[in-house]
Design a protein around this motif. Structure first.
Motif, PDB file in Angstrom:
ATOM      1  N   ARG A 292       0.845  -1.202   0.000  1.00 16.33           N
ATOM      2  CA  ARG A 292       0.000   0.000   0.000  1.00 16.33           C
ATOM      3  C   ARG A 292       0.880   1.252   0.000  1.00 16.33           C
ATOM      4  NH1 ARG A 292      -4.535  -0.812  -1.885  1.00 16.33           N
ATOM      5  NH2 ARG A 292      -4.702   1.409  -1.498  1.00 16.33           N
ATOM      6  N   ARG A 293       1.959   1.190   0.785  1.00 17.72           N
ATOM      7  CA  ARG A 293       2.853   2.358   0.858  1.00 17.72           C
ATOM      8  C   ARG A 293       3.570   2.572  -0.477  1.00 17.72           C
ATOM      9  NH1 ARG A 293       4.510   3.584   6.535  1.00 17.72           N
ATOM     10  NH2 ARG A 293       3.711   1.996   7.942  1.00 17.72           N
ATOM     11  N   GLN A 294       4.040   1.437  -1.055  1.00 21.04           N
ATOM     12  CA  GLN A 294       4.880   1.486  -2.249  1.00 21.04           C
ATOM     13  C   GLN A 294       4.094   1.829  -3.516  1.00 21.04           C
ATOM     14  OE1 GLN A 294       6.893  -2.293  -2.366  1.00 21.04           O
ATOM     15  NE2 GLN A 294       8.173  -1.723  -4.097  1.00 21.04           N
ATOM     16  N   TYR A 295       2.929   1.211  -3.677  1.00 21.82           N
ATOM     17  CA  TYR A 295       2.205   1.352  -4.952  1.00 21.82           C
ATOM     18  C   TYR A 295       1.011   2.298  -4.884  1.00 21.82           C
ATOM     19  CZ  TYR A 295       4.693  -3.055  -5.784  1.00 21.82           C
ATOM     20  OH  TYR A 295       5.655  -4.026  -5.893  1.00 21.82           O
ATOM     21  N   PHE A 296       0.516   2.582  -3.701  1.00 23.61           N
ATOM     22  CA  PHE A 296      -0.745   3.339  -3.614  1.00 23.61           C
ATOM     23  C   PHE A 296      -0.637   4.571  -2.724  1.00 23.61           C
ATOM     24  CE2 PHE A 296      -1.669  -1.136  -4.472  1.00 23.61           C
ATOM     25  CZ  PHE A 296      -2.248  -1.007  -5.734  1.00 23.61           C
TER      26      PHE A 296
END
Ligand code: PEP
Length: 254
Positions: free
Chosen positions: A101-105
């Motif tokens: 979630r942190r990396q892609y969104f």
């Protein structure tokens, strides 16, 4: 694992399994965990399969979590899901701040500062994920990263509710890569996270559950779970098959 904290083995299905596949999985897992005691088993399920999985596991020892949640109870946030939408389904908790979630969104520590207390207030158990990238570890920034993530996310949690938060330490370089942290790296980082919780409240730090996540498999689970500060595992890939997830649960029981 410490005998004073109930261990948690959590499976994160990520974006896997239709409703039909989820039901087949649950039918395979339930008989394998029927006699599990003294251990919490959690499945983090895609939104679309939550209702079916909650219904088919009712009365069992499985707790069903979502994989994310918006901090507001309702509003103009297209594509998001709120706490009341989850509690209406009898969902027990939710992952928050998973590295994907942190990396892609674009999930931020600032949003997590609102999400963690919002989940608690709604009666959902938050499982907060933290962890450093490979670059951060190589640059000697692991502790600085963890300090920032843990302090921001817990800042607005009432001290008497801190123990209801489960924290999963997941070094990003170990997620889905097969490259598990060494026992020393895992123990050291998790003890550091516990010390950060002690910065809020010393008693809570002794009670809060902190899990390890990152390429946990049936073959390496037992030695990780034997470490003194590790209270369980958050498992991605190896949770997708009921037999391998049950083998990890068995490692936590023995
Ligand atoms: C995860 O999804 O949180 C995870 C740890 O994945 P994996 O076990 O596949 O590394």
């Amino acid at each position: 694992m410490s005998s004073s904290r109930t261990p948690v083995i959590a499976g994160n299905w990520k974006m896997h399994k239709t409703i039909a596949q989820a039901e087949e999985y649950v039918a395979g897992l339930l008989p394998r965990v029927a006699d599990v005691e003294g251990l919490e088993v959690v499945l983090c399920v895609p939104y679309t399969a939550l209702q079916a999985v909650v219904d088919s596991t009712r009365g069992s020892q499985l707790a069903i979590y979502a994989q994310n949640m918006h901090e507001a109870p309702s509003g103009a946030y297209t594509g998001e899901i709120s706490a009341p939408m989850l509690t209406e389904l009898d969902v027990h908790g939710t992952l928050l701040g998973h590295s994907e979630r942190r990396q892609y969104f674009g999930e931020t520590d600032r949003a997590l500062q609102l999400k963690v207390p919002a989940a608690l207030e709604a009666g959902l158990a938050p499982m907060l994920c933290v962890g450093e990238t490979e670059e951060q570890r190589l640059a000697g920034d692991t502790e600085r990263t963890l300090r920032h993530q843990v302090q921001e996310a817990l800042e607005k949690v009432a001290v008497d509710r801190l123990t209801e938060v489960t924290i999963a330490y997941e070094p990003i370089w170990a997620i889905g890569t097969g490259q598990v942290a060494t026992l020393e790296q895992a123990q050291e980082a998790i003890a550091f996270v516990r010390a950060l919780v002690a910065g809020f409240d010393k008693d809570a730090a002794q009670q809060v559950r902190i899990l390890y996540g990152g390429s946990v498999k049936p073959e390496n689970a037992a030695e990780l779970l034997a470490l003194p500060d590790i209270d369980g595992a958050l498992v991605g890939g190896a949770s997708l098959d009921p037999a391998s997830f049950a083998a990890i649960i068995d490692a936590a029981r023995s």
